[in-house]
Scaffold this active site. Structure first.
Site, PDB file in Angstrom:
ATOM      1  N   HIS A   1      -6.538   2.343   1.583  1.00 40.27           N
ATOM      2  CA  HIS A   1      -5.721   2.184   2.662  1.00 40.27           C
ATOM      3  C   HIS A   1      -4.560   2.974   2.302  1.00 40.27           C
ATOM      4  CE1 HIS A   1      -7.655  -1.714   2.627  1.00 40.27           C
ATOM      5  NE2 HIS A   1      -7.393  -1.781   3.901  1.00 40.27           N
TER       6      HIS A   1
ATOM      7  N   ASP B   1      -2.423   1.230  -0.573  1.00 42.53           N
ATOM      8  CA  ASP B   1      -3.087   1.084  -1.857  1.00 42.53           C
ATOM      9  C   ASP B   1      -2.591   2.331  -2.916  1.00 42.53           C
ATOM     10  OD1 ASP B   1      -4.581  -0.672  -0.425  1.00 42.53           O
ATOM     11  OD2 ASP B   1      -6.288   0.781  -0.556  1.00 42.53           O
TER      12      ASP B   1
HETATM   13  C1  XUL Z   1     -10.451  -7.004   4.629  1.00 42.30           C
HETATM   14  C2  XUL Z   1     -11.273  -5.959   4.590  1.00 42.30           C
HETATM   15  C3  XUL Z   1     -10.503  -4.727   4.454  1.00 42.30           C
HETATM   16  C4  XUL Z   1     -11.052  -3.389   5.222  1.00 42.30           C
HETATM   17  C5  XUL Z   1     -10.362  -2.188   5.207  1.00 42.30           C
HETATM   18  O1  XUL Z   1     -11.253  -8.561   4.825  1.00 42.30           O
HETATM   19  O2  XUL Z   1     -12.342  -6.051   4.421  1.00 42.30           O
HETATM   20  O3  XUL Z   1     -10.219  -4.361   3.234  1.00 42.30           O
HETATM   21  O4  XUL Z   1     -12.252  -3.240   4.544  1.00 42.30           O
HETATM   22  O5  XUL Z   1      -8.953  -2.465   5.963  1.00 42.30           O
END
Ligand code: XUL
Ligand code: CO
Length: 436
Positions: A100, A103
């Site tokens: 993300h 992150d």
């Molecule tokens: C949350 C989840 C996220 C997604 C990406 O449950 O799985 O981390 O994979 O946003």
């Protein structure tokens, strides 16, 4: 160059008899299984948010794992993380990663500063990718942590939040294109509701589609050629999320006419009351299979525990569906998984991935054997044999009328013959192949 994990050697395949916790027992990257190298079937990816960010903090307790290398300045820490993360990828022979925006770089005081911070870290990631040959499986934007998203992002009642989220995804797409990502994932972290008493569901769903339209079209306009994924999850953090499960998301994508695939997470499937295999089966049957967030949840706890997959029964049936879907193209197996809070030592980051990679590799080996064995396929084929001739054939051809069916049924008098579903026989085959 700084080594962040000096106590961890390069992890290699040593075979099933090895007692080395930092060696693969079943994952042999270059071994050919089902006509391809294991690494090309499995396409393992590490999740930045867990592998290098998860600290062991939970709702009841403080962090247990130190992933700071003595850095307290947030940008200095973000820079160190890039080095440490790529060392992990290298030592574990992980070819892909996912992240993300938030992150990799901490948010600044405003969007412009956040974007500048991102650019700085992306420079480092780009250089590390060039040097190591590691690839971006998918990028995404965190549209759920910041308080501005308390009502959601694309589905927020507040258009300012909608606008801010769109701007954030715009930047995340630019980064994904720059890093040559093969996918971009939308996970609707807070796209849902806490109570219907304050919710205009129709407007929120239309807005979610408007949000996806704006962002996905922008991605194409800047040259993004990869796959767009939606990652279903039924609840958590909200009580109900619109991207509930594979079937619900497929309905949404068809209603609004989007060309997207699914990123299916095992733990999200079980939260929705399905098996991981079910979610994969729905996606492959409907032609929406894309990528996988590999993990497992603790069914007794009932929340999204994001554990490394360890249940070989589960991974075998998942890999069976993945092979039957033709395997990964743009997608891969992304470990959306973290070591448990008490597995807090640096080595645990590696040991947990090794176990998860071996569990998926075992799954691949068993799934291949199941397909080679052929008894499951043959059984399913025969179970529907009635549709090859007579009235069955007519039903399939679409030429039958209801009057004809009535006449047929009257002549039949009753349905007196059926064949056994033989569930236990099939479960026995699976056990025989796994342990025989
Ligand atoms: C949350 C989840 C996220 C997604 C990406 O449950 O799985 O981390 O994979 O946003
Ligand atoms: Co996920």
């Amino acid at each position: 160059m700084q080594e962040y994990y000096p106590n961890v050697p390069q992890v290699k395949f040593e075979g099933p008899k090895s007692d080395n916790p930092l060696a693969f027992k079943f994952y042999n990257p270059d071994e050919i299984v089902a006509g391809k190298k294991m690494k090309d079937h499995l396409k393992f990816s590490a999740a930045y948010w867990h592998t290098i960010c998860a600290s062991g903090a939970d709702m009841f307790g403080l962090p247990t794992a130190d992933k700071t290398w003595g850095k307290s300045d947030p940008m200095a820490l973000a820079e160190a993380k890039v080095g440490a993360f790529f060392e992990i990828l290298e030592k574990l022979q992980l070819e892909f990663f996912a992240f993300h925006d938030r992150d990799i770089a901490p948010e600044g005081a405003n969007l412009a500063e956040s974007n500048r911070r991102l650019d700085k870290i992306v420079d480092l990631i780009e250089a590390a990718m060039k040097k190591s040959g590691k690839k971006l499986l998918w990028g995404t934007a965190n549209l759920f942590s910041n308080p501005r998203y308390m009502h959601g992002a694309g589905t927020s009642c507040n258009p300012d939040a909608f606008a801010f989220a769109a701007a954030q995804v715009k930047k995340a797409l630019e980064i994904t294109v720059r890093l040559n990502g093969s996918g971009y994932t939308f996970w609707g972290g807070r796209e849902g509701y806490e109570t219907l008493l304050n919710t205009n569901m129709g407007l929120e769903l239309d807005n979610m589609a408007r949000f996806l339209r704006l962002t996905t079209e922008y991605g194409r306009s800047i040259g993004f050629k990869g796959a767009y994924y939606i990652e279903p999850k039924p609840k958590e953090p909200t009580k109900h999320q619109y991207d509930f499960d594979a079937a619900t998301v497929i309905g949404f994508l068809r209603k609004y006419g989007f060309d997207m695939k699914l990123n299916l997470e095992a733990n999200h499937g079980t939260l929705a009351g399905h098996t991981f295999q079910h979610e994969l089966r729905v996606a492959r049957t409907e032609g929406f299979f894309g990528s996988v967030d590999a993990n497992i949840g603790d069914l007794l706890l009932g929340w999204d525990t994001d554990q490394f997959p360890n249940d070989v029964y589960d991974t075998s049936l998942a890999m069976y569906e993945i092979l039957k879907a033709g395997g990964f193209t743009t997608g891969g197996l992304n470990f959306d998984a973290k070591a448990r809070r008490a597995s807090y030592q640096p080595e645990d980051v590696f040991i947990s991935h090794v176990m998860g990679m071996d569990a998926m590799a075992l799954g691949l080996r068993i799934a291949d054997k199941l397909i080679q064995d052929g008894r499951l396929d043959k059984f399913v084929e025969e179970r529907y044999a009635g549709y090859r001739s007579g009235i069955g054939k007519k039903i399939l051809s679409g030429s039958v009328t209801i009057e004809e069916l009535e006449k047929y049924a009257i002549e039949l008098g009753d349905v007196t013959t059926n064949t056994s579903g033989r569930q236990e026989y099939l479960e026995g085959i699976l056990n025989q192949i796994m342990f025989g």
